[in-house]
Design a protein around this motif. Structure first.
Motif, PDB file in Angstrom:
ATOM      1  N   ASP A  51      30.877  37.524  38.688  1.00 48.63           N
ATOM      2  CA  ASP A  51      29.859  37.870  39.202  1.00 48.63           C
ATOM      3  C   ASP A  51      28.988  37.136  40.138  1.00 48.63           C
ATOM      4  N   LYS A  52      28.833  35.716  39.664  1.00 53.14           N
ATOM      5  CA  LYS A  52      27.924  34.772  40.152  1.00 53.14           C
ATOM      6  C   LYS A  52      28.882  34.538  41.741  1.00 53.14           C
ATOM      7  N   ILE A  53      30.287  34.264  41.485  1.00 56.42           N
ATOM      8  CA  ILE A  53      31.013  34.059  42.637  1.00 56.42           C
ATOM      9  C   ILE A  53      30.651  34.954  43.774  1.00 56.42           C
ATOM     10  N   LYS A  54      30.969  36.405  43.461  1.00 52.52           N
ATOM     11  CA  LYS A  54      30.753  37.396  44.203  1.00 52.52           C
ATOM     12  C   LYS A  54      29.263  37.539  44.884  1.00 52.52           C
ATOM     13  N   LYS A  55      28.099  37.163  43.962  1.00 55.98           N
ATOM     14  CA  LYS A  55      26.923  37.254  44.600  1.00 55.98           C
ATOM     15  C   LYS A  55      26.637  36.321  45.380  1.00 55.98           C
ATOM     16  N   ASN A  56      27.193  34.955  45.259  1.00 57.64           N
ATOM     17  CA  ASN A  56      26.833  33.863  46.065  1.00 57.64           C
ATOM     18  C   ASN A  56      27.462  33.558  47.326  1.00 57.64           C
ATOM     19  N   LEU A  57      28.866  34.156  47.468  1.00 57.09           N
ATOM     20  CA  LEU A  57      29.908  34.101  48.227  1.00 57.09           C
ATOM     21  C   LEU A  57      30.083  35.323  49.281  1.00 57.09           C
ATOM     22  N   LYS A  58      29.407  36.537  48.663  1.00 53.68           N
ATOM     23  CA  LYS A  58      29.471  37.608  49.160  1.00 53.68           C
ATOM     24  C   LYS A  58      31.301  38.187  49.525  1.00 53.68           C
ATOM     25  N   LEU A  59      31.759  37.974  48.055  1.00 53.23           N
ATOM     26  CA  LEU A  59      33.127  38.231  47.928  1.00 53.23           C
ATOM     27  C   LEU A  59      33.432  39.680  48.649  1.00 53.23           C
ATOM     28  N   THR A  60      34.490  40.088  49.313  1.00 50.72           N
ATOM     29  CA  THR A  60      34.973  41.321  49.342  1.00 50.72           C
ATOM     30  C   THR A  60      35.255  41.983  47.906  1.00 50.72           C
ATOM     31  N   LYS A  61      35.203  43.527  48.109  1.00 45.41           N
ATOM     32  CA  LYS A  61      35.725  44.022  46.838  1.00 45.41           C
ATOM     33  C   LYS A  61      36.957  43.957  46.374  1.00 45.41           C
ATOM     34  N   ILE A  62      37.982  43.590  47.436  1.00 47.54           N
ATOM     35  CA  ILE A  62      39.337  43.285  47.087  1.00 47.54           C
ATOM     36  C   ILE A  62      39.552  41.803  46.370  1.00 47.54           C
ATOM     37  N   GLU A  63      38.584  41.045  46.936  1.00 52.81           N
ATOM     38  CA  GLU A  63      38.843  39.597  46.479  1.00 52.81           C
ATOM     39  C   GLU A  63      38.114  39.759  44.654  1.00 52.81           C
ATOM     40  N   VAL A  64      37.088  40.431  44.692  1.00 50.67           N
ATOM     41  CA  VAL A  64      36.686  40.609  43.253  1.00 50.67           C
ATOM     42  C   VAL A  64      37.628  40.916  42.408  1.00 50.67           C
ATOM     43  N   MET A  65      38.223  42.382  42.829  1.00 48.69           N
ATOM     44  CA  MET A  65      39.389  43.013  42.128  1.00 48.69           C
ATOM     45  C   MET A  65      40.388  41.884  41.790  1.00 48.69           C
ATOM     46  N   GLU A  66      40.963  41.400  42.967  1.00 50.86           N
ATOM     47  CA  GLU A  66      42.077  40.302  42.505  1.00 50.86           C
ATOM     48  C   GLU A  66      41.489  39.462  41.432  1.00 50.86           C
ATOM     49  N   LEU A  67      40.355  38.678  41.319  1.00 52.37           N
ATOM     50  CA  LEU A  67      40.029  37.780  40.349  1.00 52.37           C
ATOM     51  C   LEU A  67      40.039  38.627  39.101  1.00 52.37           C
ATOM     52  N   LYS A  68      39.203  39.856  38.881  1.00 52.51           N
ATOM     53  CA  LYS A  68      39.329  40.588  37.827  1.00 52.51           C
ATOM     54  C   LYS A  68      40.620  40.767  37.039  1.00 52.51           C
TER      55      LYS A  68
END
Length: 131
Positions: free
Chosen positions: A49-66
């Motif tokens: 969540d912190k990476i997503k917020k601070n780097l503006k990750l795409t939804k796909i990148e977030v999904m891959e990490l999760k």
């Protein structure tokens, strides 16, 4: 499926940041991040969540990490996650107003009492609403 380390390395390259900068964005020490890269520690949802917020990750990148940190509950979970990833890609293409994270959270809540087919139907229903 990509490992967490490979995904993090891809993020470092794509966003042109150093490990120490990523550690600051995750609000962890550089030593802690290095231990993740060595496989000694695990990434968790709060870090993502912190990476997503601070780097503006795409939804796909977030999904891959999760997906990379999810521990399968049964042998069919990996197949189910692949279907979910495909749905996430379609969801992102539709430029949805509803966040993918919210759908995923709802899916995990209903997973205990529903079959994978019910969950996939729910996701596809959400996708159809966004057209």
């Amino acid at each position: 499926m990509k490992s967490t380390i490979v995904i993090l390395e891809d993020i470092l390259k794509k966003y042109k940041i150093s490990k120490s900068s990523l550690a600051r964005k995750m609000e962890v020490t550089p030593q802690f991040l290095n231990s993740i890269f060595k496989g000694e520690r695990k990434l968790n949802y709060a870090h993502i969540d912190k990476i997503k917020k601070n780097l503006k990750l795409t939804k796909i990148e977030v999904m891959e990490l999760k997906k990379s940190i999810t521990i399968p509950e049964d042998p069919d979970v990996l197949e189910w996650l692949e279907k979910l990833e495909d749905a996430a890609y379609k969801f992102e293409l539709l430029s949805s107003n509803k966040g993918l994270e919210e759908i995923i959270d709802n899916v995990y809540k209903i997973k205990k009492s529903k079959t994978r087919e019910n969950i996939l139907e729910y996701i596809l229903y959400q996708l159809s609403k966004e057209k």
